[in-house]
Each structure stands twice: as structure tokens, then as C-alpha cells.
Scaffold this active site. Structure first.
Site, PDB file in Angstrom:
ATOM      1  N   GLY A   1       0.833  -1.196   0.000  1.00 15.02           N
ATOM      2  CA  GLY A   1       0.000   0.000   0.000  1.00 15.02           C
ATOM      3  C   GLY A   1       0.866   1.244   0.000  1.00 15.02           C
TER       4      GLY A   1
ATOM      5  N   GLN B   1       2.858  10.048   1.852  1.00  8.12           N
ATOM      6  CA  GLN B   1       4.173   9.394   1.942  1.00  8.12           C
ATOM      7  C   GLN B   1       5.100   9.814   0.805  1.00  8.12           C
ATOM      8  OE1 GLN B   1       2.276   5.276   2.440  1.00  8.12           O
ATOM      9  NE2 GLN B   1       4.127   5.091   3.674  1.00  8.12           N
TER      10      GLN B   1
ATOM     11  N   CYS C   1       5.629  -0.312   7.576  1.00  6.80           N
ATOM     12  CA  CYS C   1       5.297   0.922   6.858  1.00  6.80           C
ATOM     13  C   CYS C   1       6.531   1.390   6.107  1.00  6.80           C
ATOM     14  CB  CYS C   1       4.845   1.997   7.849  1.00  6.80           C
ATOM     15  SG  CYS C   1       4.360   3.547   7.037  1.00  6.80           S
ATOM     16  N   LEU C   2       6.342   1.756   4.846  1.00  6.55           N
ATOM     17  CA  LEU C   2       7.477   2.228   4.043  1.00  6.55           C
ATOM     18  C   LEU C   2       8.058   3.517   4.623  1.00  6.55           C
ATOM     19  CD1 LEU C   2       5.965   1.468   0.522  1.00  6.55           C
ATOM     20  CD2 LEU C   2       7.765   0.180   1.716  1.00  6.55           C
TER      21      LEU C   2
ATOM     22  N   HIS D   1      -4.807   1.282   7.326  1.00  6.30           N
ATOM     23  CA  HIS D   1      -3.461   1.835   7.522  1.00  6.30           C
ATOM     24  C   HIS D   1      -3.237   3.041   6.592  1.00  6.30           C
ATOM     25  CE1 HIS D   1       1.141   1.076   7.789  1.00  6.30           C
ATOM     26  NE2 HIS D   1       1.015   1.906   6.752  1.00  6.30           N
ATOM     27  N   GLU D   2      -3.682   2.916   5.330  1.00  5.25           N
ATOM     28  CA  GLU D   2      -3.496   4.008   4.362  1.00  5.25           C
ATOM     29  C   GLU D   2      -4.392   5.200   4.697  1.00  5.25           C
ATOM     30  OE1 GLU D   2      -0.969   3.515   2.876  1.00  5.25           O
ATOM     31  OE2 GLU D   2      -0.880   1.337   2.846  1.00  5.25           O
TER      32      GLU D   2
ATOM     33  N   HIS E   1      -2.846   7.312   7.217  1.00  4.11           N
ATOM     34  CA  HIS E   1      -1.830   8.233   6.669  1.00  4.11           C
ATOM     35  C   HIS E   1      -2.476   9.549   6.225  1.00  4.11           C
ATOM     36  CE1 HIS E   1       2.020   6.116   6.597  1.00  4.11           C
ATOM     37  NE2 HIS E   1       1.477   5.047   6.040  1.00  4.11           N
TER      38      HIS E   1
HETATM   39  O1  GNR Z   1       3.978  -2.557   2.660  1.00  3.29           O
HETATM   40  C1  GNR Z   1       3.246  -2.445   3.643  1.00  3.29           C
HETATM   41  N1  GNR Z   1       2.897  -3.558   4.338  1.00  3.29           N
HETATM   42  C2  GNR Z   1       1.913  -3.568   5.324  1.00  3.29           C
HETATM   43  C3  GNR Z   1       1.808  -4.699   6.122  1.00  3.29           C
HETATM   44  C4  GNR Z   1       0.836  -4.783   7.088  1.00  3.29           C
HETATM   45  C5  GNR Z   1      -0.056  -3.741   7.245  1.00  3.29           C
HETATM   46  C6  GNR Z   1       0.051  -2.598   6.471  1.00  3.29           C
HETATM   47  C7  GNR Z   1       1.011  -2.513   5.501  1.00  3.29           C
HETATM   48  S1  GNR Z   1       1.119  -1.109   4.493  1.00  3.29           S
HETATM   49  C8  GNR Z   1       2.799  -1.103   4.074  1.00  3.29           C
HETATM   50  C9  GNR Z   1       3.101  -0.031   3.043  1.00  3.29           C
HETATM   51  C10 GNR Z   1       2.852   1.321   3.651  1.00  3.29           C
HETATM   52  O2  GNR Z   1       3.602   1.899   4.381  1.00  3.29           O
HETATM   53  N2  GNR Z   1       1.712   1.902   3.359  1.00  3.29           N
HETATM   54  O3  GNR Z   1       1.416   3.101   3.899  1.00  3.29           O
HETATM   55 NI    NI Z   2       2.426   3.151   5.797  1.00  2.00          NI
END
Ligand code: GNR
Ligand code: NI
Length: 181
Positions: free
Chosen positions: A55, A60, A103-104, A145-146, A149
């Protein structure tokens, strides 16, 4: 030179890592999914696949707009990219699910996060069409999660203050080391 026909190639965008005040901003709704937003979605998708991640949210990559992309297809499965603008959670289940999240923007940091297991969402798709769908499993976790953000919230904000601080201190130390290297 004539603009028509000058197709810019897709681009991999730099990903902002914590600590950074830009990750705490609330993103603005898009008016509509036009060519510029479609370009952003395409670039975000390419950036997410290159990272690699499942995601990516516009803040980001330094864009404070309510745009996100996800693809939770497993390796070897058919890719299943989703591109969402102005996502809204219409309903979330009382039932919860726990996933080990990463999270990246928090490189190499992982922790278990509890969220609603299922949700109904509404969003504008790549063609500016309104869509509603039910999400569950990793897709539900990832989209929540997104959407976090877009509100300036990181997964560590769901942890205890102690766990959050351990991760954030590691990352700020890493940034200081990289700055002086
Ligand atoms: O790559 C991602 N893996 C992930 C694993 C478990 C729950 C959420 C994520 S999102 C993350 C990429 C990211 O930072 N998206 O904002
Ligand atoms: Ni993230």
C-alpha cells in the site's frame, strides 16, 4: 512543441520516512479524479511495487491529497491494484483483527496492530466513479493503515507510548547517522 501525444513515462517517487512533520499533516479531498490525479495514482502504484509494499498513501510521497493505492495479491498471484481517492469508512466491524504491520515510512520496523476486521468503504476510483465495497483480511488492514496516513496517523500511533518511542527513537537515530555519513 505540441502537448498532445507527449506521454510522460510513469515515475518512481521518493518516499518520506519518519520522523518528518509532513507525515503528520491531514490530507485534503480531491475535487475529482482528473488526469493529474490519475498520473499521481499511476506513479504511486509504480513506487509501491518498486519499494516493494502492499500500500501507499499520497502524503508518503509528499502530496497532501486523499489518494491511496493498494495491492495485497500474493507473489505468483494475478496483480490486483486498487486506486482510491477520498476513501470513507461507512461501517467498521466490532470484530477485530491483529496483523504484524510495517510501513514504508518506518523502514524495517514492525509491530502487531489491532483494527476492525471488516469495513464498508466508499471512494472515487481511477475513472472518477463512486464505488462502495466491503473489505476484510489484509486488504481491510491495509486500507485502514493508508486512510490513517491521510489523517497524519502512523501505525505506531496505535501502540503503547513505550513501544512507539522505541521505534521512533531508532528511526531518528538512523536519520542522524545517515545525515553525518
Ligand atoms: O507494505 C506495507 N505492508 C503492510 C503490512 C501490514 C499492514 C500494512 C502494511 S502497508 C505497508 C506499506 C505502507 O507503508 N503503506 O502506507
Ligand atoms: Ni504506511
Amino acid at each position: 512543441m505540441h502537448k498532445r501525444g507527449m506521454l510522460k513515462p510513469m515515475a518512481i517517487l521518493p518516499i518520506i520516512t519518519a520522523p518528518d512533520p509532513r507525515l503528520k499533516l491531514k490530507s485534503e479531498p480531491v475535487e475529482k479524479v482528473d488526469d493529474a490525479i490519475r498520473r499521481l495514482m499511476d506513479d504511486m502504484l509504480e513506487t509501491m511495487y518498486a519499494a516493494p509494499g502492499v500500500g501507499l498513501a499520497a502524503p508518503q510521497v509528499g502530496v497532501t491529497k486523499r489518494v491511496l493505492v493498494v495491492d495485497v495479491a500474493k507473489e505468483g498471484e494475478q496483480p490486483n491494484p486498487l486506486m482510491l481517492a477520498n476513501p470513507e469508512i461507512l461501517w467498521a466491524s466490532d470484530e477485530e483483527a491483529v496483523y504484524e504491520e510495517g510501513c514504508l515510512s518506518l523502514p524495517d520496523q514492525f509491530a502487531e496492530v489491532t483494527r476492525p476486521a471488516k469495513a464498508h468503504i466508499r471512494y472515487l476510483d481511477h475513472e472518477n466513479e463512486i464505488r462502495e465495497t466491503e473489505i476484510e483480511g489484509l486488504l481491510a488492514t491495509c486500507i485502514q493503515h493508508e486512510i490513517d496516513h491521510l489523517e497524519g496517523i502512523l501505525f505506531v500511533d496505535h501502540l503503547s507510548g513505550l513501544k512507539r518511542n522505541i521505534i521512533l527513537r531508532k528511526l531518528s537515530k538512523l536519520k542522524r547517522m545517515q545525515a553525518t555519513a
